[in-house]
Design an enzyme around this catalytic site. Structure first.
Site, mmCIF file in Angstrom:
data_model
loop_
_atom_site.group_PDB
_atom_site.id
_atom_site.type_symbol
_atom_site.label_atom_id
_atom_site.label_comp_id
_atom_site.label_asym_id
_atom_site.label_seq_id
_atom_site.Cartn_x
_atom_site.Cartn_y
_atom_site.Cartn_z
ATOM 1 N N GLU A 1 -3.806 -58.434 30.814
ATOM 2 C CA GLU A 1 -3.132 -57.921 31.995
ATOM 3 C C GLU A 1 -4.118 -57.427 33.059
ATOM 4 O O GLU A 1 -3.780 -56.550 33.862
ATOM 5 C CB GLU A 1 -2.150 -56.813 31.613
ATOM 6 C CG GLU A 1 -0.952 -57.332 30.823
ATOM 7 C CD GLU A 1 0.123 -56.285 30.646
ATOM 8 O OE1 GLU A 1 1.267 -56.537 31.056
ATOM 9 O OE2 GLU A 1 -0.184 -55.200 30.107
ATOM 10 N N HIS B 1 -3.285 -48.338 33.047
ATOM 11 C CA HIS B 1 -2.081 -48.935 32.480
ATOM 12 C C HIS B 1 -1.937 -48.428 31.052
ATOM 13 O O HIS B 1 -2.874 -48.546 30.247
ATOM 14 C CB HIS B 1 -2.147 -50.456 32.477
ATOM 15 C CG HIS B 1 -0.979 -51.104 31.782
ATOM 16 N ND1 HIS B 1 0.329 -50.726 32.036
ATOM 17 C CD2 HIS B 1 -0.923 -52.073 30.834
ATOM 18 C CE1 HIS B 1 1.137 -51.451 31.280
ATOM 19 N NE2 HIS B 1 0.406 -52.274 30.543
ATOM 20 N N HIS C 1 1.154 -47.297 27.717
ATOM 21 C CA HIS C 1 2.452 -47.593 27.121
ATOM 22 C C HIS C 1 3.073 -46.349 26.483
ATOM 23 O O HIS C 1 3.383 -46.343 25.288
ATOM 24 C CB HIS C 1 2.312 -48.659 26.032
ATOM 25 C CG HIS C 1 1.944 -50.014 26.528
ATOM 26 N ND1 HIS C 1 1.795 -51.093 25.684
ATOM 27 C CD2 HIS C 1 1.699 -50.485 27.767
ATOM 28 C CE1 HIS C 1 1.466 -52.168 26.376
ATOM 29 N NE2 HIS C 1 1.391 -51.818 27.653
ATOM 30 N N HIS D 1 8.227 -51.349 29.332
ATOM 31 C CA HIS D 1 6.832 -51.762 29.183
ATOM 32 C C HIS D 1 5.879 -50.574 29.172
ATOM 33 O O HIS D 1 5.126 -50.401 28.225
ATOM 34 C CB HIS D 1 6.495 -52.728 30.328
ATOM 35 C CG HIS D 1 5.128 -53.316 30.275
ATOM 36 N ND1 HIS D 1 4.717 -54.319 31.134
ATOM 37 C CD2 HIS D 1 4.044 -53.049 29.499
ATOM 38 C CE1 HIS D 1 3.465 -54.659 30.864
ATOM 39 N NE2 HIS D 1 3.034 -53.882 29.881
#
Length: 246
Positions: free
Chosen positions: A84, A103, A105, A171
């Protein structure tokens, strides 16, 4: 390699360890990028001995060409960029005001996004920075996909807009900042908003935003408290649990 670059690699590695230590990521998922000069950025990459973000080392943080997505400081070719990576290249390309992209989760953020409720400023002095973040608004990207193409990343970046934070439905979260500490702390703030929302609902109540007059009474405690002191706490907690980089 300059001393300055070494220090920035360390910053990214420590940021990854803080994210894992605070439950924002599990196992090998999640990454951080940090803008350098020109079209270069430091990115937490996958190494041949990948063992997860909790044990990220400065060697796992490589220099990447933002335009091509190629690692440019790994002659042996042992490292790979995260799938990603377009999350980072897209945001860094579209937002010159952003130096760091995170990023992660966090599970409670994922659950809250699937439940379909907005992260509103439902508490006040409990966590003032998180309240201010919620008052500005946390946008939600509606697609629960692996963002591995430039096209998908462009859609995500459009959802982010000029915001500092973005929930990815089903996500995780993308947060930005002027440095690693700011971007990671914002991810933690989104996470605590989701946690409190879920606990209120689990207690049988429907949370609602605090009144405007209460919001107006919440001061900005300043960067020395909200960033430097709080970040020192997280670094000290790493050291206490023997997860710091010594």
């Amino acid at each position: 390699m300059t001393d300055g670059l070494d220090e920035l690699r360390r910053d990214v590695a420590v940021g990854c360890r803080v994210m894992a230590h605070r439950g924002l990521v599990e196992n090998i998922l999640g990454h951080i990028s940090l803008r350098l000069d020109g079209n270069r950025a430091l990115v937490r990459c996958r190494g041949p001995a990948e063992a997860g973000l909790r044990v990220t080392t400065p060697e796992d943080v490589r220099v990447v060409d933002v335009d091509s997505g190629e690692i440019i400081d790994d002659p042996g070719g042992d490292y790979r960029v995260p799938s990603e990576l377009p999350i980072h290249t897209s945001v860094l390309g579209a937002r010159p005001d952003v130096a760091c992209v995170v990023h992660a989760h966090p599970l409670d953020v994922v659950v809250a996004s699937l439940a379909g409720f907005a992260l509103e400023p439902i508490f006040g002095a409990y966590d003032i920075p998180a309240t201010h973040l919620a008052a500005v608004g946390v946008p939600v990207h509606p697609r629960s996909v692996l963002i591995r193409t430039d096209e998908l990343a462009a859609e995500m970046t459009a959802s982010l807009g000029s915001s500092d934070t973005l929930v990815l439905k089903g996500h995780g979260v993308v947060t930005t900042g002027s440095d690693v500490a700011e971007a990671v702390l914002r991810a933690l703030q989104v996470d605590i908003l989701a946690q409190v929302h879920l606990r209120v609902r689990n207690a049988g109540a429907i949370p609602s935003a605090i009144p405007d007059e209460d919001l107006a009474e919440l001061p900005d405690l300043g960067g020395a408290f909200n960033r430097e002191t709080l970040w020192r706490h997280h670094l000290a907690a790493l050291d206490l649990d023997r997860l710091g980089l010594n």
